[in-house]
Design an enzyme around this catalytic site. Sequence first.
Site, PDB file in Angstrom:
ATOM      1  N   ASP A 188      -9.912   2.651   2.041  1.00 28.12           N
ATOM      2  CA  ASP A 188      -9.966   2.005   3.371  1.00 28.12           C
ATOM      3  C   ASP A 188     -10.523   2.981   4.413  1.00 28.12           C
ATOM      4  O   ASP A 188     -11.159   2.563   5.383  1.00 28.12           O
ATOM      5  CB  ASP A 188      -8.562   1.568   3.823  1.00 28.12           C
ATOM      6  CG  ASP A 188      -8.108   0.285   3.155  1.00 28.12           C
ATOM      7  OD1 ASP A 188      -8.965  -0.487   2.681  1.00 28.12           O
ATOM      8  OD2 ASP A 188      -6.881   0.063   3.101  1.00 28.12           O
TER       9      ASP A 188
ATOM     10  N   LYS B  89       0.803  -1.234   0.000  1.00 28.26           N
ATOM     11  CA  LYS B  89       0.000   0.000   0.000  1.00 28.26           C
ATOM     12  C   LYS B  89       0.832   1.278   0.000  1.00 28.26           C
ATOM     13  O   LYS B  89       0.359   2.317  -0.419  1.00 28.26           O
ATOM     14  CB  LYS B  89      -0.956   0.009   1.199  1.00 28.26           C
ATOM     15  CG  LYS B  89      -2.112  -0.963   1.000  1.00 28.26           C
ATOM     16  CD  LYS B  89      -3.091  -0.975   2.142  1.00 28.26           C
ATOM     17  CE  LYS B  89      -4.237  -1.912   1.772  1.00 28.26           C
ATOM     18  NZ  LYS B  89      -5.225  -2.052   2.824  1.00 28.26           N
TER      19      LYS B  89
HETATM   20  P1  NAP Z   1       0.876  -4.006   5.988  1.00 28.49           P
HETATM   21  O1  NAP Z   1       0.932  -2.642   5.394  1.00 28.49           O
HETATM   22  O2  NAP Z   1       1.889  -5.002   5.569  1.00 28.49           O
HETATM   23  O3  NAP Z   1       0.958  -3.808   7.595  1.00 28.49           O
HETATM   24  C1  NAP Z   1       0.948  -4.902   8.458  1.00 28.49           C
HETATM   25  C2  NAP Z   1       1.351  -4.448   9.857  1.00 28.49           C
HETATM   26  O4  NAP Z   1       1.275  -5.604  10.707  1.00 28.49           O
HETATM   27  C3  NAP Z   1       2.771  -3.916   9.967  1.00 28.49           C
HETATM   28  O5  NAP Z   1       2.809  -2.871  10.914  1.00 28.49           O
HETATM   29  C4  NAP Z   1       3.547  -5.131  10.496  1.00 28.49           C
HETATM   30  O6  NAP Z   1       4.661  -4.784  11.295  1.00 28.49           O
HETATM   31  C5  NAP Z   1       2.511  -5.746  11.404  1.00 28.49           C
HETATM   32  N1  NAP Z   1       2.776  -7.157  11.617  1.00 28.49           N
HETATM   33  C6  NAP Z   1       2.918  -8.120  10.687  1.00 28.49           C
HETATM   34  N2  NAP Z   1       3.165  -9.315  11.279  1.00 28.49           N
HETATM   35  C7  NAP Z   1       3.193  -9.070  12.614  1.00 28.49           C
HETATM   36  C8  NAP Z   1       3.429  -9.882  13.761  1.00 28.49           C
HETATM   37  N3  NAP Z   1       3.679 -11.193  13.637  1.00 28.49           N
HETATM   38  N4  NAP Z   1       3.372  -9.298  14.975  1.00 28.49           N
HETATM   39  C9  NAP Z   1       3.124  -7.986  15.091  1.00 28.49           C
HETATM   40  N5  NAP Z   1       2.918  -7.150  14.047  1.00 28.49           N
HETATM   41  C10 NAP Z   1       2.941  -7.695  12.827  1.00 28.49           C
HETATM   42  O7  NAP Z   1      -0.552  -4.691   5.748  1.00 28.49           O
HETATM   43  P2  NAP Z   1      -1.982  -3.983   5.552  1.00 28.49           P
HETATM   44  O8  NAP Z   1      -2.178  -3.702   4.119  1.00 28.49           O
HETATM   45  O9  NAP Z   1      -2.091  -2.882   6.543  1.00 28.49           O
HETATM   46  O10 NAP Z   1      -2.981  -5.206   5.899  1.00 28.49           O
HETATM   47  C11 NAP Z   1      -2.984  -5.746   7.203  1.00 28.49           C
HETATM   48  C12 NAP Z   1      -4.178  -6.682   7.376  1.00 28.49           C
HETATM   49  O11 NAP Z   1      -5.406  -5.951   7.274  1.00 28.49           O
HETATM   50  C13 NAP Z   1      -4.258  -7.785   6.334  1.00 28.49           C
HETATM   51  O12 NAP Z   1      -4.715  -8.957   6.972  1.00 28.49           O
HETATM   52  C14 NAP Z   1      -5.315  -7.274   5.363  1.00 28.49           C
HETATM   53  O13 NAP Z   1      -5.979  -8.322   4.686  1.00 28.49           O
HETATM   54  C15 NAP Z   1      -6.253  -6.568   6.333  1.00 28.49           C
HETATM   55  N6  NAP Z   1      -7.073  -5.526   5.691  1.00 28.49           N
HETATM   56  C16 NAP Z   1      -8.421  -5.719   5.604  1.00 28.49           C
HETATM   57  C17 NAP Z   1      -9.200  -4.723   5.027  1.00 28.49           C
HETATM   58  C18 NAP Z   1     -10.697  -4.914   4.939  1.00 28.49           C
HETATM   59  O14 NAP Z   1     -11.326  -4.268   4.111  1.00 28.49           O
HETATM   60  N7  NAP Z   1     -11.291  -5.727   5.782  1.00 28.49           N
HETATM   61  C19 NAP Z   1      -8.632  -3.558   4.523  1.00 28.49           C
HETATM   62  C20 NAP Z   1      -7.251  -3.397   4.646  1.00 28.49           C
HETATM   63  C21 NAP Z   1      -6.474  -4.398   5.231  1.00 28.49           C
HETATM   64  P3  NAP Z   1       6.102  -4.469  10.667  1.00 28.49           P
HETATM   65  O15 NAP Z   1       5.966  -3.100  10.063  1.00 28.49           O
HETATM   66  O16 NAP Z   1       6.992  -4.537  11.831  1.00 28.49           O
HETATM   67  O17 NAP Z   1       6.347  -5.531   9.615  1.00 28.49           O
END
Ligand code: NAP
Length: 269
Positions: free
Chosen positions: A102, A66
Amino acid sequence: MTHTVGLIGCPVAHSRSPQMHNAAFAALGLDWRYVLLPTAPDQIASVLQRLRGGELRGVNVTIPHKQAVLPFLDELDSTAVSIGAINTIVVNGDRLMGYNTDVIGFYRALCEVNASVSERSCAVLGAGGSARAVLSVLLTLGACVSVYARDVVKARLALEYEGSIRAWDELKRIDPDTALVVNTTPVGMSPQIDASPWPDNLPLPTQTLAFDLIYNPPRTRWMMQAEQSGARSINGLSMLLHQGAEAFKLWTGCDAPIDVMRVALEVDH
Ligand code: NAP
């Protein structure tokens, strides 16, 4: 000619966006289709080239791209500029436009459950792309937000947030009056359904609404932990619906058939 849109991310297999958008295209008689486009970080440039070449009319962008796609875009709308992350790209002539739906998706999902956060403590788990949208909505609504991140320094730089950013083990000291906890990490998402971002043996505040952005599985392990603590929980399906409806309108110019999309999401769920 059939117009194609899709989802770029890694992974994307869990996504229910194809069912939702393809049902909407069919309901409106539009010759469009939505496909999954699994994209590793080193493939972003080539996939976006396919948009410029006219092969794709637009894409949604998910984990972990993103923010990474921003340098490839020609223009961002004002919400995307303030959030610093996008989830939707629209091809406009030879220009690639970035949007963040979002924000409206999360806001409408909160409204659907009548969540009241003004002047209440809220917590955000994770500091990535979707955390930015969630944080922005909560601050706009007047919430007092603490972000929990595994790398506090990186999170502070990424979120440009002057407020409370805490290390993961600080969850032990979470405000017992916390109204809302939002999981924006992918921890617990299919296929890692036995994982949870929440520490074992730590109850959630009982008055909390645990909002998991994950929707596959529909009931995550973290949601179960919340329910066992006496808290309420919801998954990310309604956020998916509302962010998708907004993206649909940006691509097609048509109002999204929300009810059709909701039914498509709920089938087999
Ligand atoms: P992203 O930009 O990759 O961010 C993920 C975040 O989670 C980062 O801060 C990462 O930390 C942290 N993280 C990952 N693994 C972790 C762990 N084991 N322990 C602690 N923190 C951890 O991803 P995103 O695009 O924000 O998406 C995140 C989730 O939200 C996904 O599951 C996605 O499918 C969901 N989502 C759903 C919707 C919906 O419409 N329902 C919309 C958007 C997103 P680091 O920076 O340290 O790696």
